[in-house]
Design a protein around this motif. Structure first.
Motif, PDB file in Angstrom:
ATOM      1  N   LYS A 155     -41.593  12.732  -4.041  1.00 23.39           N
ATOM      2  CA  LYS A 155     -41.964  11.432  -3.473  1.00 23.39           C
ATOM      3  C   LYS A 155     -42.735  11.584  -2.172  1.00 23.39           C
ATOM      4  N   VAL A 157     -45.599   8.302  -7.317  1.00 17.42           N
ATOM      5  CA  VAL A 157     -46.375   8.170  -8.542  1.00 17.42           C
ATOM      6  C   VAL A 157     -46.634   9.578  -9.069  1.00 17.42           C
ATOM      7  N   ARG A 213     -44.463   9.842 -15.755  1.00 16.81           N
ATOM      8  CA  ARG A 213     -43.419   8.854 -15.517  1.00 16.81           C
ATOM      9  C   ARG A 213     -44.051   7.475 -15.523  1.00 16.81           C
ATOM     10  N   ASP A 249     -44.102   3.618 -14.465  1.00 15.75           N
ATOM     11  CA  ASP A 249     -43.553   2.701 -13.475  1.00 15.75           C
ATOM     12  C   ASP A 249     -43.863   1.276 -13.927  1.00 15.75           C
ATOM     13  N   ALA A 250     -43.613   0.300 -13.080  1.00 20.99           N
ATOM     14  CA  ALA A 250     -43.772  -1.107 -13.452  1.00 20.99           C
ATOM     15  C   ALA A 250     -45.225  -1.446 -13.782  1.00 20.99           C
ATOM     16  N   ASP A 266     -47.499   0.551 -15.140  1.00 22.84           N
ATOM     17  CA  ASP A 266     -47.776   1.070 -16.476  1.00 22.84           C
ATOM     18  C   ASP A 266     -47.136   0.195 -17.550  1.00 22.84           C
TER      19      ASP A 266
END
Length: 102
Positions: free
Chosen positions: A48, A55, A59, A61-62, A64
């Protein structure tokens, strides 16, 4: 100290990996190598800190997930925009009359 050609050739073919044939030494070396490789892995905090807000490729995230959900409506709107000039000739607009003029 001057080395002869034979001494140079002899030292060139001695490998530090083949210095001993002990099985216990090989397994200890393998274990220490695995420990060393595990220490190279980054922790979640390091990932992070090194990335833009966590990002990381691979992975979702919202943002995507929002793109996954809205992909079909976005493509449908795009196709409607491009094919509207071909469809407008088939739409009956006679009941609306001419546009107002000032």
């Amino acid at each position: 100290m001057v080395m002869s050609r034979v001494d140079i050739q002899r030292t060139a073919f001695i490998s530090p990996l083949h210095a001993s044939d002990d099985k216990d030494n090989t397994s200890a070396t393998k274990t220490s190598l695995e420990d060393k490789m595990a220490s190279w892995e980054a922790s979640e905090e390091e990932i992070k800190a090194a990335s833009l807000g966590g990002v990381v490729p691979g992975r979702a995230d919202a943002f995507d997930l929002g793109l996954y959900v809205l992909f079909v409506p976005m493509v449908a709107a795009l196709l409607g925009f491009f094919f509207f000039p071909m469809i407008i000739g088939n739409i009956d607009t006679s009941e609306f009359g001419p546009p107002p003029t000032i």
